[in-house]
Scaffold this motif. Sequence first.
Motif, PDB file in Angstrom:
ATOM      1  N   ASP A  45       0.837  -1.201   0.000  1.00 20.98           N
ATOM      2  CA  ASP A  45       0.000   0.000   0.000  1.00 20.98           C
ATOM      3  C   ASP A  45       0.877   1.258   0.000  1.00 20.98           C
ATOM      4  O   ASP A  45       0.591   2.226  -0.694  1.00 20.98           O
ATOM      5  CB  ASP A  45      -0.940   0.017   1.209  1.00 20.98           C
ATOM      6  CG  ASP A  45      -1.865  -1.196   1.234  1.00 20.98           C
ATOM      7  OD1 ASP A  45      -2.313  -1.627   0.150  1.00 20.98           O
ATOM      8  OD2 ASP A  45      -2.132  -1.724   2.322  1.00 20.98           O
ATOM      9  N   GLU A  46       1.946   1.232   0.787  1.00 25.16           N
ATOM     10  CA  GLU A  46       2.877   2.359   0.877  1.00 25.16           C
ATOM     11  C   GLU A  46       4.112   2.169  -0.004  1.00 25.16           C
ATOM     12  O   GLU A  46       4.935   3.085  -0.115  1.00 25.16           O
ATOM     13  CB  GLU A  46       3.326   2.561   2.336  1.00 25.16           C
ATOM     14  CG  GLU A  46       2.197   2.917   3.284  1.00 25.16           C
ATOM     15  CD  GLU A  46       1.586   4.274   2.991  1.00 25.16           C
ATOM     16  OE1 GLU A  46       2.329   5.197   2.586  1.00 25.16           O
ATOM     17  OE2 GLU A  46       0.359   4.410   3.145  1.00 25.16           O
ATOM     18  N   MET A  47       4.266   0.977  -0.564  1.00 25.79           N
ATOM     19  CA  MET A  47       5.415   0.598  -1.397  1.00 25.79           C
ATOM     20  C   MET A  47       6.735   0.809  -0.645  1.00 25.79           C
ATOM     21  O   MET A  47       7.639   1.521  -1.085  1.00 25.79           O
ATOM     22  CB  MET A  47       5.413   1.346  -2.731  1.00 25.79           C
ATOM     23  CG  MET A  47       4.295   0.881  -3.652  1.00 25.79           C
ATOM     24  SD  MET A  47       4.313  -0.906  -4.010  1.00 25.79           S
ATOM     25  CE  MET A  47       5.730  -1.063  -5.067  1.00 25.79           C
ATOM     26  N   THR A  48       6.818   0.138   0.515  1.00 25.97           N
ATOM     27  CA  THR A  48       8.030   0.170   1.320  1.00 25.97           C
ATOM     28  C   THR A  48       8.459  -1.247   1.702  1.00 25.97           C
ATOM     29  O   THR A  48       7.653  -2.175   1.728  1.00 25.97           O
ATOM     30  CB  THR A  48       7.851   0.998   2.610  1.00 25.97           C
ATOM     31  OG1 THR A  48       6.788   0.442   3.381  1.00 25.97           O
ATOM     32  CG2 THR A  48       7.577   2.462   2.297  1.00 25.97           C
ATOM     33  N   LEU A  49       9.747  -1.378   2.012  1.00 22.64           N
ATOM     34  CA  LEU A  49      10.344  -2.629   2.452  1.00 22.64           C
ATOM     35  C   LEU A  49      11.172  -2.332   3.694  1.00 22.64           C
ATOM     36  O   LEU A  49      11.950  -1.373   3.712  1.00 22.64           O
ATOM     37  CB  LEU A  49      11.250  -3.202   1.352  1.00 22.64           C
ATOM     38  CG  LEU A  49      12.055  -4.453   1.698  1.00 22.64           C
ATOM     39  CD1 LEU A  49      11.124  -5.656   1.835  1.00 22.64           C
ATOM     40  CD2 LEU A  49      13.107  -4.705   0.640  1.00 22.64           C
ATOM     41  N   LEU A  50      11.013  -3.142   4.725  1.00 23.81           N
ATOM     42  CA  LEU A  50      11.805  -3.003   5.945  1.00 23.81           C
ATOM     43  C   LEU A  50      12.419  -4.360   6.248  1.00 23.81           C
ATOM     44  O   LEU A  50      11.739  -5.389   6.164  1.00 23.81           O
ATOM     45  CB  LEU A  50      10.922  -2.560   7.107  1.00 23.81           C
ATOM     46  CG  LEU A  50      11.661  -2.356   8.424  1.00 23.81           C
ATOM     47  CD1 LEU A  50      11.165  -1.099   9.109  1.00 23.81           C
ATOM     48  CD2 LEU A  50      11.481  -3.553   9.327  1.00 23.81           C
ATOM     49  N   ARG A  51      13.692  -4.376   6.577  1.00 25.20           N
ATOM     50  CA  ARG A  51      14.406  -5.619   6.911  1.00 25.20           C
ATOM     51  C   ARG A  51      14.855  -5.583   8.359  1.00 25.20           C
ATOM     52  O   ARG A  51      15.500  -4.624   8.792  1.00 25.20           O
ATOM     53  CB  ARG A  51      15.620  -5.784   6.009  1.00 25.20           C
ATOM     54  CG  ARG A  51      16.473  -7.005   6.350  1.00 25.20           C
ATOM     55  CD  ARG A  51      17.653  -7.082   5.382  1.00 25.20           C
ATOM     56  NE  ARG A  51      18.460  -8.257   5.615  1.00 25.20           N
ATOM     57  CZ  ARG A  51      19.669  -8.249   6.173  1.00 25.20           C
ATOM     58  NH1 ARG A  51      20.219  -7.105   6.548  1.00 25.20           N
ATOM     59  NH2 ARG A  51      20.340  -9.372   6.346  1.00 25.20           N
ATOM     60  N   ALA A  52      14.513  -6.629   9.103  1.00 25.82           N
ATOM     61  CA  ALA A  52      14.998  -6.812  10.471  1.00 25.82           C
ATOM     62  C   ALA A  52      16.021  -7.951  10.426  1.00 25.82           C
ATOM     63  O   ALA A  52      15.649  -9.128  10.431  1.00 25.82           O
ATOM     64  CB  ALA A  52      13.850  -7.154  11.413  1.00 25.82           C
TER      65      ALA A  52
ATOM     66  N   PRO B   9      12.149   2.615  -0.120  1.00 29.52           N
ATOM     67  CA  PRO B   9      11.159   2.588  -1.203  1.00 29.52           C
ATOM     68  C   PRO B   9      11.226   1.270  -1.989  1.00 29.52           C
ATOM     69  O   PRO B   9      12.294   0.862  -2.457  1.00 29.52           O
ATOM     70  CB  PRO B   9      11.553   3.762  -2.085  1.00 29.52           C
ATOM     71  CG  PRO B   9      12.350   4.672  -1.194  1.00 29.52           C
ATOM     72  CD  PRO B   9      13.069   3.753  -0.258  1.00 29.52           C
ATOM     73  N   LEU B  10      10.084   0.634  -2.114  1.00 24.93           N
ATOM     74  CA  LEU B  10       9.954  -0.613  -2.869  1.00 24.93           C
ATOM     75  C   LEU B  10       9.411  -0.285  -4.252  1.00 24.93           C
ATOM     76  O   LEU B  10       8.364   0.352  -4.385  1.00 24.93           O
ATOM     77  CB  LEU B  10       9.008  -1.562  -2.142  1.00 24.93           C
ATOM     78  CG  LEU B  10       8.702  -2.886  -2.824  1.00 24.93           C
ATOM     79  CD1 LEU B  10       9.951  -3.760  -2.888  1.00 24.93           C
ATOM     80  CD2 LEU B  10       7.594  -3.617  -2.063  1.00 24.93           C
ATOM     81  N   LEU B  11      10.124  -0.705  -5.282  1.00 26.09           N
ATOM     82  CA  LEU B  11       9.689  -0.468  -6.654  1.00 26.09           C
ATOM     83  C   LEU B  11       8.932  -1.659  -7.227  1.00 26.09           C
ATOM     84  O   LEU B  11       8.107  -1.496  -8.117  1.00 26.09           O
ATOM     85  CB  LEU B  11      10.889  -0.133  -7.540  1.00 26.09           C
ATOM     86  CG  LEU B  11      11.681   1.101  -7.108  1.00 26.09           C
ATOM     87  CD1 LEU B  11      12.949   1.226  -7.928  1.00 26.09           C
ATOM     88  CD2 LEU B  11      10.820   2.340  -7.240  1.00 26.09           C
ATOM     89  N   GLY B  12       9.229  -2.858  -6.726  1.00 26.29           N
ATOM     90  CA  GLY B  12       8.537  -4.046  -7.221  1.00 26.29           C
ATOM     91  C   GLY B  12       9.081  -5.318  -6.621  1.00 26.29           C
ATOM     92  O   GLY B  12      10.114  -5.325  -5.948  1.00 26.29           O
TER      93      GLY B  12
ATOM     94  N   PHE C 158      13.577  -8.323  -4.331  1.00 26.43           N
ATOM     95  CA  PHE C 158      12.877  -7.050  -4.222  1.00 26.43           C
ATOM     96  C   PHE C 158      13.650  -5.977  -4.977  1.00 26.43           C
ATOM     97  O   PHE C 158      14.865  -5.849  -4.822  1.00 26.43           O
ATOM     98  CB  PHE C 158      12.748  -6.621  -2.753  1.00 26.43           C
ATOM     99  CG  PHE C 158      12.048  -7.623  -1.885  1.00 26.43           C
ATOM    100  CD1 PHE C 158      10.693  -7.866  -2.038  1.00 26.43           C
ATOM    101  CD2 PHE C 158      12.744  -8.314  -0.904  1.00 26.43           C
ATOM    102  CE1 PHE C 158      10.041  -8.782  -1.233  1.00 26.43           C
ATOM    103  CE2 PHE C 158      12.096  -9.234  -0.088  1.00 26.43           C
ATOM    104  CZ  PHE C 158      10.743  -9.472  -0.255  1.00 26.43           C
ATOM    105  N   TRP C 159      12.975  -5.176  -5.791  1.00 30.21           N
ATOM    106  CA  TRP C 159      13.560  -4.060  -6.530  1.00 30.21           C
ATOM    107  C   TRP C 159      13.311  -2.827  -5.684  1.00 30.21           C
ATOM    108  O   TRP C 159      12.164  -2.494  -5.403  1.00 30.21           O
ATOM    109  CB  TRP C 159      12.900  -3.972  -7.897  1.00 30.21           C
ATOM    110  CG  TRP C 159      13.403  -2.962  -8.864  1.00 30.21           C
ATOM    111  CD1 TRP C 159      12.646  -2.019  -9.482  1.00 30.21           C
ATOM    112  CD2 TRP C 159      14.722  -2.799  -9.380  1.00 30.21           C
ATOM    113  NE1 TRP C 159      13.419  -1.279 -10.344  1.00 30.21           N
ATOM    114  CE2 TRP C 159      14.701  -1.732 -10.297  1.00 30.21           C
ATOM    115  CE3 TRP C 159      15.932  -3.440  -9.139  1.00 30.21           C
ATOM    116  CZ2 TRP C 159      15.831  -1.301 -10.978  1.00 30.21           C
ATOM    117  CZ3 TRP C 159      17.060  -3.007  -9.812  1.00 30.21           C
ATOM    118  CH2 TRP C 159      17.005  -1.956 -10.725  1.00 30.21           C
ATOM    119  N   VAL C 160      14.389  -2.170  -5.222  1.00 36.86           N
ATOM    120  CA  VAL C 160      14.255  -1.044  -4.302  1.00 36.86           C
ATOM    121  C   VAL C 160      15.013   0.176  -4.818  1.00 36.86           C
ATOM    122  O   VAL C 160      15.887   0.071  -5.676  1.00 36.86           O
ATOM    123  CB  VAL C 160      14.756  -1.407  -2.881  1.00 36.86           C
ATOM    124  CG1 VAL C 160      13.914  -2.522  -2.273  1.00 36.86           C
ATOM    125  CG2 VAL C 160      16.224  -1.786  -2.886  1.00 36.86           C
TER     126      VAL C 160
END
Length: 104
Positions: free
Chosen positions: A30-37, A63-66, A78-80
């Motif tokens: 929805d926000e097109m984001t990626l977070l890694r822990a 920012p997540l592009l796809g 993930f394309w970021v």
Amino acid sequence: MARVQEIPVDAEAGVFTIVTHTSTYLVDLDEMTLLRAPGVGRADAHPETWEVSELRRDSQDIPLLGIRECKVGEPAQFWVRAVDDPDVRTWRITTPVVEIEKIG
């Protein structure tokens, strides 16, 4: 919350947690984001030895592009985009995915 086997590459909405051998990711389509822990994975469930890599912007939304692939048993791709430079794009490729859960 529902477990799924993959996130379709054409998915346009939803929030997912992806657990890999070495890390947990939060994908917000929805926000097109990626977070890694990093270091919050399930390596104990598998006999392989996995090293946890340190990546730029760990534990921060980027920012997540796809999504090229995100399927249980395979590395996710993930394309970021770089947070500080919109012209810099790169792939984030994970260790094999252990579990995917749709949380929103």
